[in-house]
Design a protein around this motif. Sequence first.
Motif, PDB file in Angstrom:
ATOM      1  N   ARG A  67       0.842  -1.192   0.000  1.00 49.49           N
ATOM      2  CA  ARG A  67       0.000   0.000   0.000  1.00 49.49           C
ATOM      3  C   ARG A  67       0.880   1.246   0.000  1.00 49.49           C
ATOM      4  O   ARG A  67       1.855   1.340   0.732  1.00 49.49           O
ATOM      5  N   ALA A  68       0.548   2.211  -0.845  1.00 51.36           N
ATOM      6  CA  ALA A  68       1.314   3.459  -0.914  1.00 51.36           C
ATOM      7  C   ALA A  68       1.159   4.238   0.390  1.00 51.36           C
ATOM      8  O   ALA A  68       0.064   4.301   0.954  1.00 51.36           O
ATOM      9  N   ASP A  72       4.924   8.543  -0.458  1.00 50.43           N
ATOM     10  CA  ASP A  72       4.984   8.178  -1.879  1.00 50.43           C
ATOM     11  C   ASP A  72       4.399   9.291  -2.737  1.00 50.43           C
ATOM     12  O   ASP A  72       3.347   9.845  -2.421  1.00 50.43           O
ATOM     13  N   ARG A 142       7.482   3.553  -8.751  1.00 53.88           N
ATOM     14  CA  ARG A 142       8.227   4.779  -8.462  1.00 53.88           C
ATOM     15  C   ARG A 142       8.722   5.414  -9.751  1.00 53.88           C
ATOM     16  O   ARG A 142       9.217   4.744 -10.646  1.00 53.88           O
ATOM     17  N   ARG A 160       3.470  -0.132  -5.789  1.00 50.58           N
ATOM     18  CA  ARG A 160       2.641   0.415  -4.719  1.00 50.58           C
ATOM     19  C   ARG A 160       1.192   0.336  -5.176  1.00 50.58           C
ATOM     20  O   ARG A 160       0.915   0.313  -6.377  1.00 50.58           O
ATOM     21  N   THR A 162      -2.949   1.852  -4.591  1.00 48.30           N
ATOM     22  CA  THR A 162      -3.891   2.815  -4.022  1.00 48.30           C
ATOM     23  C   THR A 162      -5.295   2.319  -4.360  1.00 48.30           C
ATOM     24  O   THR A 162      -5.454   1.310  -5.033  1.00 48.30           O
TER      25      THR A 162
END
Length: 193
Positions: A67-68, A72, A142, A160, A162
């Motif tokens: 999870r971000a 981030d 990233r 990551r 969201t």
Amino acid sequence: MAVIVRAGAAPLWWPGLLAAAVGVFVPGLTGRRVGLPAGAVLFLVAAVVVALLRTGRYAQLAEGAARAGRSDFLQDRAVTVRNWRRAHRWWLLGAFVAAVASGFLVPGAGGLLLAGAGAGLWAKAVRIGRREQRDDVLYWVRTDWAVRGGPAGKQVKAYRTTGPVAGGGRPGGGGGGRPPRRAGRTPRRGGRR
């Protein structure tokens, strides 16, 4: 992450079709009766190869996604698309010129090869989108990792995640989602997907 995959689809698809159309009006060395069927085969091969390329790596990174967090940085999809296309503009132009030039040898083949690569990228983004819908998340990579080798390169350690409408995006790299809310632990808008 799917935005990066999808960013190259249109710049390959439309110029590829244009180059193939130019080939239709140029007799070429082999003639249209050879060039266009050969181009159709190249289209299918390119679409399948590009769509299936590195699928295992994408799945591996998605399975290990975390999870971000608040630290981030999530880059907006429009910025991601613009940056990717700007970074690859000379490569895309060179591919288009080569596809048009190949029409003088094998009419339409180079353009259909280019369009096939674009179709393969679009199909790959659709498949990623189905996984995102299934998992009810968006996958992000990233920005600094993606710049150096794409969303599934060796430098990418993990994705990551969201919620499914963060960053104004939809599963598969499409736009139209609502921007994220600033409350709670929602990551800041703004990483490359």
